[in-house]
Each structure stands twice: as C-alpha cells, then as structure tokens.
Design a protein around this motif. Structure first.
Motif, PDB file in Angstrom:
ATOM      1  N   ALA A 170     -45.830  23.417  23.310  1.00  0.00           N
ATOM      2  CA  ALA A 170     -47.232  23.739  23.019  1.00  0.00           C
ATOM      3  C   ALA A 170     -48.064  23.644  24.285  1.00  0.00           C
ATOM      4  CB  ALA A 170     -47.777  22.783  21.958  1.00  0.00           C
ATOM      5  N   GLN A 171     -47.799  22.612  25.088  1.00  0.00           N
ATOM      6  CA  GLN A 171     -48.577  22.457  26.318  1.00  0.00           C
ATOM      7  C   GLN A 171     -48.225  23.543  27.326  1.00  0.00           C
ATOM      8  OE1 GLN A 171     -48.816  17.680  25.932  1.00  0.00           O
ATOM      9  NE2 GLN A 171     -49.036  18.449  27.995  1.00  0.00           N
ATOM     10  N   VAL A 231     -56.826  26.644  22.825  1.00  0.00           N
ATOM     11  CA  VAL A 231     -57.705  26.142  23.883  1.00  0.00           C
ATOM     12  C   VAL A 231     -57.193  26.655  25.221  1.00  0.00           C
ATOM     13  CG1 VAL A 231     -58.565  24.097  25.062  1.00  0.00           C
ATOM     14  CG2 VAL A 231     -58.211  24.039  22.601  1.00  0.00           C
ATOM     15  N   ALA A 236     -52.930  16.439  33.207  1.00  0.00           N
ATOM     16  CA  ALA A 236     -51.852  16.189  32.248  1.00  0.00           C
ATOM     17  C   ALA A 236     -52.401  15.656  30.929  1.00  0.00           C
ATOM     18  CB  ALA A 236     -50.869  15.193  32.839  1.00  0.00           C
ATOM     19  N   LYS A 247     -40.795  10.041  22.105  1.00  0.00           N
ATOM     20  CA  LYS A 247     -40.005   8.921  21.627  1.00  0.00           C
ATOM     21  C   LYS A 247     -39.971   8.846  20.103  1.00  0.00           C
ATOM     22  CE  LYS A 247     -39.309   4.904  24.192  1.00  0.00           C
ATOM     23  NZ  LYS A 247     -39.898   3.787  24.913  1.00  0.00           N
ATOM     24  N   GLN A 248     -41.135   9.185  19.497  1.00  0.00           N
ATOM     25  CA  GLN A 248     -41.196   9.020  18.051  1.00  0.00           C
ATOM     26  C   GLN A 248     -40.267   9.980  17.295  1.00  0.00           C
ATOM     27  OE1 GLN A 248     -45.089   9.878  18.958  1.00  0.00           O
ATOM     28  NE2 GLN A 248     -45.446  11.272  17.258  1.00  0.00           N
ATOM     29  N   VAL A 272     -50.925   8.494  29.777  1.00  0.00           N
ATOM     30  CA  VAL A 272     -50.722   9.697  30.595  1.00  0.00           C
ATOM     31  C   VAL A 272     -51.903   9.886  31.553  1.00  0.00           C
ATOM     32  CG1 VAL A 272     -51.683  11.220  28.812  1.00  0.00           C
ATOM     33  CG2 VAL A 272     -50.231  12.177  30.572  1.00  0.00           C
ATOM     34  N   GLN A 306     -43.138   8.454  25.901  1.00  0.00           N
ATOM     35  CA  GLN A 306     -44.262   8.114  25.032  1.00  0.00           C
ATOM     36  C   GLN A 306     -45.225   9.287  24.951  1.00  0.00           C
ATOM     37  OE1 GLN A 306     -46.898   5.368  26.733  1.00  0.00           O
ATOM     38  NE2 GLN A 306     -48.117   5.169  24.875  1.00  0.00           N
ATOM     39  N   TYR A 307     -45.364  10.020  26.040  1.00  0.00           N
ATOM     40  CA  TYR A 307     -46.206  11.212  26.041  1.00  0.00           C
ATOM     41  C   TYR A 307     -45.473  12.302  26.800  1.00  0.00           C
ATOM     42  CZ  TYR A 307     -47.251   9.457  30.713  1.00  0.00           C
ATOM     43  OH  TYR A 307     -47.151   8.984  31.990  1.00  0.00           O
ATOM     44  N   VAL A 308     -45.889  13.561  26.614  1.00  0.00           N
ATOM     45  CA  VAL A 308     -45.204  14.618  27.343  1.00  0.00           C
ATOM     46  C   VAL A 308     -46.055  15.082  28.508  1.00  0.00           C
ATOM     47  CG1 VAL A 308     -43.905  15.410  25.383  1.00  0.00           C
ATOM     48  CG2 VAL A 308     -46.116  16.418  25.853  1.00  0.00           C
ATOM     49  N   GLU A 309     -45.397  15.359  29.573  1.00  0.00           N
ATOM     50  CA  GLU A 309     -46.041  15.906  30.770  1.00  0.00           C
ATOM     51  C   GLU A 309     -45.210  17.127  31.123  1.00  0.00           C
ATOM     52  OE1 GLU A 309     -47.735  17.060  33.020  1.00  0.00           O
ATOM     53  OE2 GLU A 309     -48.254  15.398  34.351  1.00  0.00           O
ATOM     54  N   GLU A 310     -45.830  18.317  30.953  1.00  0.00           N
ATOM     55  CA  GLU A 310     -44.997  19.516  31.057  1.00  0.00           C
ATOM     56  C   GLU A 310     -44.417  19.715  32.453  1.00  0.00           C
ATOM     57  OE1 GLU A 310     -48.197  19.649  30.146  1.00  0.00           O
ATOM     58  OE2 GLU A 310     -49.316  21.035  31.424  1.00  0.00           O
ATOM     59  N   ARG A 311     -45.068  19.103  33.457  1.00  0.00           N
ATOM     60  CA  ARG A 311     -44.525  19.269  34.812  1.00  0.00           C
ATOM     61  C   ARG A 311     -43.160  18.591  34.945  1.00  0.00           C
ATOM     62  NH1 ARG A 311     -49.268  19.348  35.003  1.00  0.00           N
ATOM     63  NH2 ARG A 311     -50.478  20.962  36.019  1.00  0.00           N
ATOM     64  N   TYR A 312     -42.982  17.498  34.230  1.00  0.00           N
ATOM     65  CA  TYR A 312     -41.663  16.857  34.243  1.00  0.00           C
ATOM     66  C   TYR A 312     -40.624  17.852  33.742  1.00  0.00           C
ATOM     67  CZ  TYR A 312     -43.809  12.194  34.716  1.00  0.00           C
ATOM     68  OH  TYR A 312     -44.479  11.094  35.148  1.00  0.00           O
ATOM     69  N   ALA A 316     -53.361  20.873  23.683  1.00  0.00           N
ATOM     70  CA  ALA A 316     -52.235  21.399  22.902  1.00  0.00           C
ATOM     71  C   ALA A 316     -52.285  20.875  21.475  1.00  0.00           C
ATOM     72  CB  ALA A 316     -50.918  21.001  23.556  1.00  0.00           C
ATOM     73  N   GLN A 369     -44.159  19.566  21.354  1.00  0.00           N
ATOM     74  CA  GLN A 369     -45.403  19.253  22.067  1.00  0.00           C
ATOM     75  C   GLN A 369     -45.345  19.755  23.511  1.00  0.00           C
ATOM     76  OE1 GLN A 369     -48.201  17.797  20.857  1.00  0.00           O
ATOM     77  NE2 GLN A 369     -49.213  17.770  22.843  1.00  0.00           N
ATOM     78  N   ILE A 425     -46.949   5.577  13.058  1.00  0.00           N
ATOM     79  CA  ILE A 425     -46.747   5.874  14.484  1.00  0.00           C
ATOM     80  C   ILE A 425     -47.774   6.893  14.950  1.00  0.00           C
ATOM     81  CG2 ILE A 425     -45.191   6.969  16.142  1.00  0.00           C
ATOM     82  CD1 ILE A 425     -42.868   5.880  14.444  1.00  0.00           C
ATOM     83  N   LEU A 449     -50.037  26.621  26.400  1.00  0.00           N
ATOM     84  CA  LEU A 449     -51.453  26.477  26.736  1.00  0.00           C
ATOM     85  C   LEU A 449     -51.733  26.928  28.159  1.00  0.00           C
ATOM     86  CD1 LEU A 449     -53.976  24.819  25.580  1.00  0.00           C
ATOM     87  CD2 LEU A 449     -53.198  23.077  27.167  1.00  0.00           C
ATOM     88  N   ARG A 450     -50.735  26.716  29.021  1.00  0.00           N
ATOM     89  CA  ARG A 450     -50.924  27.016  30.439  1.00  0.00           C
ATOM     90  C   ARG A 450     -50.877  28.505  30.717  1.00  0.00           C
ATOM     91  NH1 ARG A 450     -53.047  22.928  33.282  1.00  0.00           N
ATOM     92  NH2 ARG A 450     -52.381  21.023  32.257  1.00  0.00           N
ATOM     93  N   SER A 483     -54.202  18.419  28.992  1.00  0.00           N
ATOM     94  CA  SER A 483     -53.321  19.434  28.421  1.00  0.00           C
ATOM     95  C   SER A 483     -52.697  18.905  27.137  1.00  0.00           C
ATOM     96  CB  SER A 483     -52.290  19.890  29.450  1.00  0.00           C
ATOM     97  OG  SER A 483     -51.084  19.224  29.290  1.00  0.00           O
ATOM     98  N   HIS A 527     -48.713  -0.275  23.068  1.00  0.00           N
ATOM     99  CA  HIS A 527     -47.538   0.539  23.335  1.00  0.00           C
ATOM    100  C   HIS A 527     -46.284  -0.313  23.429  1.00  0.00           C
ATOM    101  CE1 HIS A 527     -44.622   2.153  26.291  1.00  0.00           C
ATOM    102  NE2 HIS A 527     -44.604   3.090  25.368  1.00  0.00           N
ATOM    103  N   VAL A 529     -41.598   2.446  15.996  1.00  0.00           N
ATOM    104  CA  VAL A 529     -40.591   3.485  16.239  1.00  0.00           C
ATOM    105  C   VAL A 529     -39.216   2.970  15.831  1.00  0.00           C
ATOM    106  CG1 VAL A 529     -39.413   4.815  18.027  1.00  0.00           C
ATOM    107  CG2 VAL A 529     -41.901   4.665  18.047  1.00  0.00           C
ATOM    108  N   ARG A 558     -50.723  10.111  35.192  1.00  0.00           N
ATOM    109  CA  ARG A 558     -50.635  11.474  35.709  1.00  0.00           C
ATOM    110  C   ARG A 558     -51.976  12.155  35.926  1.00  0.00           C
ATOM    111  NH1 ARG A 558     -45.982  12.586  37.788  1.00  0.00           N
ATOM    112  NH2 ARG A 558     -46.289  14.769  37.316  1.00  0.00           N
TER     113      ARG A 558
END
Lengths: 411, 216
Positions: free
Chosen positions: B136-137, A308, A295, B107-108, A287, B84-90, A302, B133, A273, B140-141, A298, A230, A238, A291
């Motif tokens: 989408a998450q 799902v 997290a 980020k990408q 993650v 770098q990744y998504v966390e829907e709670r954020y 997704a 993304q 990427i 899902l919830r 999910s 990373h 990136v 988290r």
C-alpha cells in the motif's frame, strides 16, 4: 489620648530623623561615599586627550565600578539596584566588542561620567554642611576657647544668630543628604539597572527556552511510553494472538463450542493489537523516531481510507519536537478529511523552506471546515501553536479545503 | 527445511519456534541479536532466517542490516523480516540485491498462523512475501509519468498481490475471480510495462521489481 499618641509619634519621628540618628549618618555616609567613586571620572577628565585609551580602560573598569556602586546602594541605603546580565566571559576581543555595542554599557558610562561626579560634589557639599553646622553651632565654644580680639566671651546678638543658623544647618543637612540620595537612586536605577524592554526581552527568551524544554520533555515521555508499550504489552499481545492462532490451527478435533471460543479470543487479541497499534501511533510512532517524517507519513497515508498523494521534501530532518508536531498535524488533518470532508482524494505536501517546515493538506471535499467548531481543528491549532507555528484553514463551502501549517524549525 | 530465528522477545521466540515446527521446519538456532544471528547462519547455512528488525543493541534496523549481509554472503538462505512498522525503503533495499527468497511482514501477521505459514514456506522456497501495508505504501509513492499509470485499477491490484508474493491461484482467491482472469490481467500488465518476452516467471519478477523501483 489622641493628642498624646500624636505627640508620641512626633517625638519618635523626630528622634529617628535627628542629626544624631542612624538615618542621618547612613545617608551622610552614602553621599560621602560617592566622592571616591568619582575618581575614575576625574581621571577620565584629566586624560581626556587620550580618549581611545580611556574608552578601552573604561570598558574593563565599568563592570567593576558598577558593582562597587551597587554595593554602595545596597550597604548604605539598603537599596537593591538589579544587576545587568553582562555575559562576563573571559575578556576576549569579541566579548569586549559586544560589551562596547551594548546599550547598557553606554548607560553605565552616563552614570559613571556624569551622575557620579555630581553625586561626589553633592557628597562634598554635605560634608561641608556638617562641618559648617558644627562650627557655627559651637560658636560660643570657640570664642571661649580662643580669646578673640573684641573682648572675650559674652552674649552677643550676632553670636546667637550664628548658633541658631548652625543648629538649623545641622537639622537640615540629613534632609539634604536624603534628597541627594533619592536623586542618586533614581539615576542609578535608570542607568545602572537593566533596561525594562531588555529585561522583558530576556524574560521572553527564558520563557521560550523553558517552554521548549517542557515540550521536549513531553515528547520524550511520549516516546518512552511508546517504547514501554511496544516492548511490553504489544509483544505479549502478539504472542498471545499467535498462541491462540496455533491452538486454532492445531486443535481441529475440539467441539464446535470450544472452537468458537478460541476463534473469538483470537479475533479479540488481533483487534487489541490493532487498537494498541493505533494508540502507539497516536503517541509517537517508532518509525518517526527511527526513520523520520517521510517514512512515518507514508504509513498513515497508506492507512487512510481514501487515496492520498504524499510528497515529502526535506533536505535535513527537523528537530524531534517539530517532527512530532508535523506528524500529528498530518495525522489529524487526514482523520478530519476522512471524517468530515467527503473527499475523493487528498494531497499532502511537506516541504522545508529555509527555517520553515510547510505542510499543506488539500482535499477535494465539501469544504466548510471551521476551526472554531470541531475539536480536531482546535487540538491542531494548539499543537501547532506550542511550537510557534501558524495554521491557515481555507475551506469555502463546496470545497476544496486547504490546510496550511508552517512550523519554525530553525531553533 | 532448516531455519534459524532472531527475535529478542523470548515470549515471541517460543511461539515462532512452534509455528515454524508446525510448518515443517527444523529450528537450528534461536538468537536474540544480529551478531548471534549471523554466527548461526554461518554455522548452519539454513534455508530460512526469520528475523526481527528491531533488535539489541540499537533497537533500530539491526535486522535489516543483518538480512542484507545474509543476502550477500549466503544467497541460499532466504530471509523473512518481521517488523513493528513497515518502511518501504527497506523492502526496496532488500529486493534490489535479488528478487525472491525475501519476505517483509508486520509482526502482528504471525497471529494469522495459517497465512503466516504460507508466507514462510513461500519465502523459504525462493518466493517473496511483502506485507499488504508495504505494498500500500509503495502504491502511494506512485505518481507522475510512469508506465504503471497505464495500468487499470484492477491490474494495479493484481500487481500489488504479485508483489506480495502470491501465486496466480492465490491472487484469484484473494480477488474472487477465476485463475484465467488473473492470467489475462498479468499478461496485460507485462505488455503495458514493456517487459521483454522471456519466460513467465522471470517477467513476473521484473514486473514486481519495476513496481518496487519507483519507490527508491
């Protein structure tokens, strides 16, 4: 040649086992050394009426006595009695209580109170046998030194017999001592040494611990690789893709061939990427560490190509290794569903029931999943087994398929 | 428009400065951690802060915490988070304070410069930009008894695009339908979600909020 060789061997053997051999003296010393060792047992017998006090003192003395006995076997018989793990902590009441409850303590009592006195009696008998042997064998010497009433030294038949008996006794005593030592060793190995099942139990514990250590190390390594990828390759890619994007957006007056090349490079960089992202997610996604399972799952839910429904109910986070296995399970199960099940939808449930993390993945596909075939399910089984988890695949032909995985997370 | 950047990778920071300048921003400060970012925002009070989520010293969610602080203390500054990744709670946390002026992208996405510039401009102007993304998450919830269940799949798609922060025209382009069709879908969504009649923009934001609410 053959006869002289046999003769030589016999001579050598006789010399090694003669009453004056080192062997004879060592076994004798060994048996005789049992005598002082039995003193505590004698004391226990004397103070028999104050049994609770004796018990308490015995509790303190047993390890010491056992150590002394072990050194007797080691130094005089060159026989190693394996030590019992005592948990020799400072003498707190709880440690003493644990010692009182321990089965090995009672076996040691058995040795010190029953076998040890018998060995002492045997040791005394051996000493006596030596004394009598010497005395009898030297009967002519005595009669010569001490003028006896029936008329001075002389060769008599009864003195001959006594001398012969004494010599026989001298020859036999080392063997008696050796037999006694053999019996004593057997008793000591059974009573002072560790119990075999206990030993196996401890070995299993050690193995479980070392396996957990190896798993944790592997997991840590995965996370390190993820971090490195990373912070290094991914950021670079990136940046590269962004620069190509900038070139594409700003260099509008380039010839179409050059533009096509830039477009191609841009697309390639973005794909790289994506691929690297998939690789990293397969290793140990950031993650998950940051988290937790909810997290992270999910995210893969997704990204799955079918709808799902995800439920994650965890009051407390399990350990990182179990989390990683759970993540891998869901990720693999979803990949399998997408590849083979021809399912319309899928339900993932992750719940903690006491010390168990239960994961169920249900799909409405065609069923017929077989753990014996398909490398995906085999890998799943291995990974689940690595943390002593269980996996149950219920997949009748025609579906639905239910994969249930239980991972112990109380450790 | 003025911007500050917080990104600990120097390589990316250089690129981001270029892109922001292409988008017509003046980059007031480039920083590499949350503390320096807050100082820069306090000093320049920019229109936009472009913030990496994972930064020193902890490399976890420093960026999100800084963003929440900026939202509280400098409401005029919009924040676009890169992760770098998504966390829907954020996303839910960030939007609870005030919808608008907030963005949350993978980020990408910076590789697609034109789209990224769109998102930057939208957020700086007080709009939203949520990564597909994230959306989408969030989708899902959804589940159970929920007014969103009443929406048709098409309406949910439209709502998801609204949540990403797109305009009617943007949604129409994405779904390859006419703008009037989009407007019709949006009216149906607003009606089904029992949103009180008010001005369209406000109801639109409420719809998105209701959509995001279910995730927290």
């Amino acid at each position: 040649m053959g006869i002289s060789g046999a003769l030589r061997r016999t001579t050598r053997w006789s010399a090694a086992h003669a009453p004056w051999s080192a062997w004879a003296w060592r076994t004798t010393a060994f048996t005789a050394a049992a005598i002082p060792m039995a003193l505590p047992a004698a004391a226990a017998l004397v103070f028999f009426k104050a049994a609770p006090l004796v018990l308490l003192v015995a509790l303190f003395l047993t390890p010491l006595l056992t150590r002394l006995q072990r050194s007797r076997f080691r130094e005089l018989l060159e026989r190693e009695i394996p030590a019992v793990a005592h948990g020799d902590r400072p003498l707190r009441p709880r440690a003493l209580l644990a010692r009182l409850r321990s089965e090995s303590t009672w076996r040691q009592y058995g040795y010190h109170l029953l076998v040890s006195p018998l060995a002492a009696i045997g040791g005394a008998a051996i000493v006596l046998a030596w004394a009598c042997g010497f005395a009898a064998a030297a009967v002519y010497g005595w009669s010569w030194l001490l003028p006896l009433e029936h008329g001075g030294p002389g060769w008599t038949r009864s003195y001959d017999a006594v001398t012969a008996l004494g010599a026989l006794l001298l020859l036999a005593t080392p063997w008696l001592a050796a037999a006694l030592a053999r019996l004593d060793s057997l008793a000591a190995a059974a009573l002072l040494g560790p119990n075999r099942s206990k030993e196996l139990e401890r070995r299993v514990e050690d193995l479980a611990e070392s396996r957990a250590g190896v798993l944790d190390a592997a997991d840590l390594e995965r996370r390190r690789i993820e971090r490195d990828l990373h912070d290094g390759a991914q950021q670079r890619l990136v940046a590269l893709a962004m620069n190509l994007g900038i070139a594409r957006a700003t260099l509008t007056d380039l010839p179409p061939e050059a533009k096509a090349v830039i477009d191609e490079a841009h697309r390639e960089a973005k794909e790289a990427i994506e691929e690297l992202g998939n690789l990293v997610r397969g290793l140990h996604p950031a993650v998950l560490e940051d988290r937790g399972l909810d997290a992270a799952l999910s995210g893969i839910a997704a990204r799955a190509p079918l709808p799902v429904e995800l439920t994650v109910e965890l009051a407390r986070r399990p350990g990182p290794t179990v989390e990683a296995v759970a993540y891998f399970v869901v990720s693999e199960a979803l990949a399998n569903v997408a590849k083979h099940a021809r399912a319309g939808r899928c339900r993932v449930e992750v719940r903690r029931a006491g010390d168990l993390l239960r994961i169920t993945v249900t799909d409405d596909g065609v069923g017929g999943a077989d753990a014996a075939r398909g490398t995906g399910l085999v890998g799943l089984r291995k990974r689940v087994g690595s943390v002593d988890g269980t996996i149950l695949i219920n997949s009748p032909l025609g579906g639905p398929t239910v994969v249930t995985v239980e991972l112990p997370c109380g450790l | 428009m003025r911007a500050v950047i917080a990104e600990d990778s120097v390589l990316l920071r250089i690129g981001l400065v270029k892109v922001l300048e292409m988008a017509g921003f003046e980059v007031m400060a480039e920083t590499g951690d949350a503390e320096a970012l807050l100082a820069a925002v306090a000093e320049h009070e920019p229109d936009l802060a472009l913030v990496d989520v994972r930064m020193p010293p902890g490399f976890t969610d420093e960026g999100v915490r800084a963003a929440l602080m900026i939202r509280r203390q400098w409401p005029a500054t919009s924040v676009l988070l890169l992760s770098q990744y998504v966390e829907e709670r954020y996303a839910a946390d960030l939007l609870t304070a005030r919808a608008g002026g907030i963005g949350y992208l993978l980020k990408q996405r910076v590789a697609d410069v034109e789209e990224f510039i769109d998102a930057v401009r939208r957020v700086a102007a007080g709009g939203t930009a949520l990564d597909p993304q994230v959306v989408a998450q969030l989708l899902l919830r959804r589940g159970g008894a929920d007014p969103l269940e009443r929406l048709t799949p098409r309406e949910r798609e439209v709502l998801a695009l609204m949540a990403e922060g797109r305009s009617n025209a943007g949604i129409a382009a994405q779904l390859v339908v006419g703008e009037s069709a989009v407007a019709k879908h949006i009216n149906n969504i607003l009606a089904k979600l029992d949103l009180p009649p008010a001005d369209a923009d406000h109801r639109r934001v409420l719809a998105v909020l209701r959509f995001l609410d279910g995730s927290s």
